[in-house]
Design a protein around this motif. Structure first.
Motif, mmCIF file in Angstrom:
data_model
loop_
_atom_site.group_PDB
_atom_site.id
_atom_site.type_symbol
_atom_site.label_atom_id
_atom_site.label_comp_id
_atom_site.label_asym_id
_atom_site.label_seq_id
_atom_site.Cartn_x
_atom_site.Cartn_y
_atom_site.Cartn_z
ATOM 1 N N VAL A 1 1.011 -0.986 -0.245
ATOM 2 C CA VAL A 1 0.469 -0.183 -0.328
ATOM 3 C C VAL A 1 0.601 1.611 0.011
ATOM 4 O O VAL A 1 2.155 1.205 0.842
ATOM 5 N N PRO A 2 0.381 2.379 -0.541
ATOM 6 C CA PRO A 2 1.338 3.554 -0.614
ATOM 7 C C PRO A 2 1.179 3.978 0.433
ATOM 8 O O PRO A 2 0.503 3.836 1.029
ATOM 9 N N GLY A 3 2.985 4.283 0.961
ATOM 10 C CA GLY A 3 2.984 5.360 2.234
ATOM 11 C C GLY A 3 2.932 4.341 3.690
ATOM 12 O O GLY A 3 2.816 4.881 4.910
ATOM 13 N N GLU A 4 2.820 3.084 2.771
ATOM 14 C CA GLU A 4 3.268 1.765 4.126
ATOM 15 C C GLU A 4 4.854 0.921 3.640
ATOM 16 O O GLU A 4 4.500 0.349 2.952
ATOM 17 N N TRP A 5 5.075 0.532 5.002
ATOM 18 C CA TRP A 5 6.333 -0.781 4.446
ATOM 19 C C TRP A 5 6.072 -1.570 4.587
ATOM 20 O O TRP A 5 5.161 -2.069 5.019
ATOM 21 N N LEU A 6 6.417 -2.451 3.535
ATOM 22 C CA LEU A 6 5.233 -4.116 3.528
ATOM 23 C C LEU A 6 6.462 -4.921 3.905
ATOM 24 O O LEU A 6 8.138 -4.885 2.781
ATOM 25 N N THR A 7 6.916 -5.779 5.212
ATOM 26 C CA THR A 7 8.684 -6.340 4.787
ATOM 27 C C THR A 7 7.856 -7.388 4.110
ATOM 28 O O THR A 7 7.363 -8.985 4.537
ATOM 29 N N LEU A 8 9.874 -8.198 3.869
ATOM 30 C CA LEU A 8 9.428 -9.069 2.645
ATOM 31 C C LEU A 8 10.325 -9.777 3.088
ATOM 32 O O LEU A 8 10.386 -11.195 3.652
ATOM 33 N N ALA A 9 11.361 -9.360 4.027
ATOM 34 C CA ALA A 9 12.563 -11.071 4.122
ATOM 35 C C ALA A 9 12.823 -9.688 6.012
ATOM 36 O O ALA A 9 13.998 -8.687 6.191
ATOM 37 N N SER A 10 12.985 -10.482 6.630
ATOM 38 C CA SER A 10 13.850 -10.095 8.294
ATOM 39 C C SER A 10 14.557 -11.133 8.750
ATOM 40 O O SER A 10 14.005 -12.490 9.102
ATOM 41 N N CYS A 11 15.843 -11.534 9.084
ATOM 42 C CA CYS A 11 16.443 -12.370 9.057
ATOM 43 C C CYS A 11 17.646 -11.614 10.824
ATOM 44 O O CYS A 11 17.948 -9.995 10.595
#
Length: 323
Positions: free
Chosen positions: A239-249
């Motif tokens: 969504v514009p203006g929000e961060w979408l987490t793709l990878a977290s390690c």
């Protein structure tokens, strides 16, 4: 001390038997030949990028690290052992299939001295129709079955093939058997390592006309056969203006952000921020008056001490930092 500002680097290009010319679409001037990899932000014995813009133009990322240390790279961005920059950022043009491969963890006894393990993630920038990747072993494949398949030339029967399209994201922990295949263009965020163990290379000649070396024993030693932790996702729910987490390690966090108006952001003291521009165009503002034009294919290193910045325009970016 120079004031912190977003750093852009001159990429280091690597010829690969599977490479092509697709990186030219980003306006990059690439050398002749089959160019498979653009190392966009790199501090490694096999490739160190130099700053292109601003007052520090011409300095290598290694020199930035040595001179500015924690002030620019953050509390987590500098290793106590005086080690190199923790991440390596690449653009990959897979004009042909890559070898079937696997990467070791940091604690693998066979690692070259000074080298790290290699956990990585891919974000697909572009993919031809019917493009695919190799992503892990089929369920319940054992060590012995993989060894037998390698000896019999049937290794392809043990692997999972996954169709891919632009916007797909893949997290590839060390120990996951994988390969990019023909027709994909990928942004790769990875641990700063250049250690790859090849399991199978389709019996093809390398750039020198000879078969490329395989690393069967190392590969079997480092392959994880159950629960590798690999995860993948479609990212069209961003969504514009929000961060979408793709990878977290433990090695990195990567998020996708869509920009369609001014977006106020800031760096943290703990870590530098890396921005990879995936598509569209826009602007990066900082220090109230400074501005950079953004276009697809560019990668910027924002010092941890940069503070407030804004993204504007109509663009999609990946943001990476240390957790």
């Amino acid at each position: 001390m120079h004031k912190p500002y977003p750093l852009q680097f001159q990429p280091e290009f690597k010829e690969r038997v599977w490479g092509g010319r697709a990186l030219e679409q980003f306006g990059l001037t690439i050398p002749d030949g089959h160019i498979g990899e653009g190392w966009m932000i790199a501090d490694h014995p096999n490739g160190t990028t130099k700053v292109l813009n601003g007052e520090l133009a011409g300095l290598g990322l290694d020199e930035i690290r040595e001179t500015y240390g924690r002030d620019w790279l953050g509390n987590k961005g500098v290793s106590e052992q005086g080690g190199r920059f923790p991440l390596l950022i690449k653009l990959l043009d897979c004009n042909d299939d890559l070898s079937i491969q696997v990467h070791p963890t940091d604690d693998y006894a066979g690692l070259p001295k000074g080298e790290l393990g290699k956990t990585e993630m891919w974000y697909v920038l572009d993919a031809k129709p019917d493009a695919k990747i190799i992503y892990g072993l089929k369920e319940n494949v054992t060590h012995d079955q993989l060894r037998d398949a390698l000896e019999n030339g049937t290794v392809m029967d043990t692997l999972q093939e996954v169709p891919v399209e632009a916007g797909d994201s893949f997290f590839i922990p060390a120990g996951t058997v994988h390969a990019l295949c023909a027709g994909v263009l990928v942004a790769e965020i990875q641990q700063n390592s250049d250690t790859t163990y090849r399991i199978f290379d389709y019996n093809r000649p390398g750039l020198d006309g000879k078969p490329r070396e395989l690393h069967i024993e190392d590969s079997l030693n480092v392959t994880v056969f159950k629960n590798t932790g690999a995860t993948s996702m479609k990212t069209n729910q961003a969504v514009p203006g929000e961060w979408l987490t793709l990878a977290s390690c433990p090695y990195f966090v990567v998020e996708k952000g869509m920009v369609n108006r001014s977006w106020n952001l800031s760096t943290s003291e703990d870590s530098f921020t890396i921005l990879v521009v995936c598509e569209g165009s826009g602007q990066l503002f900082w220090n109230d008056t400074e501005v950079l034009d953004l276009k697809a294919g560019q990668c910027y290193l924002l010092p941890s001490s940069l503070g407030n910045y804004q993204l504007d325009g109509n663009t999609t970016v990946l943001r990476s930092y240390l957790p």
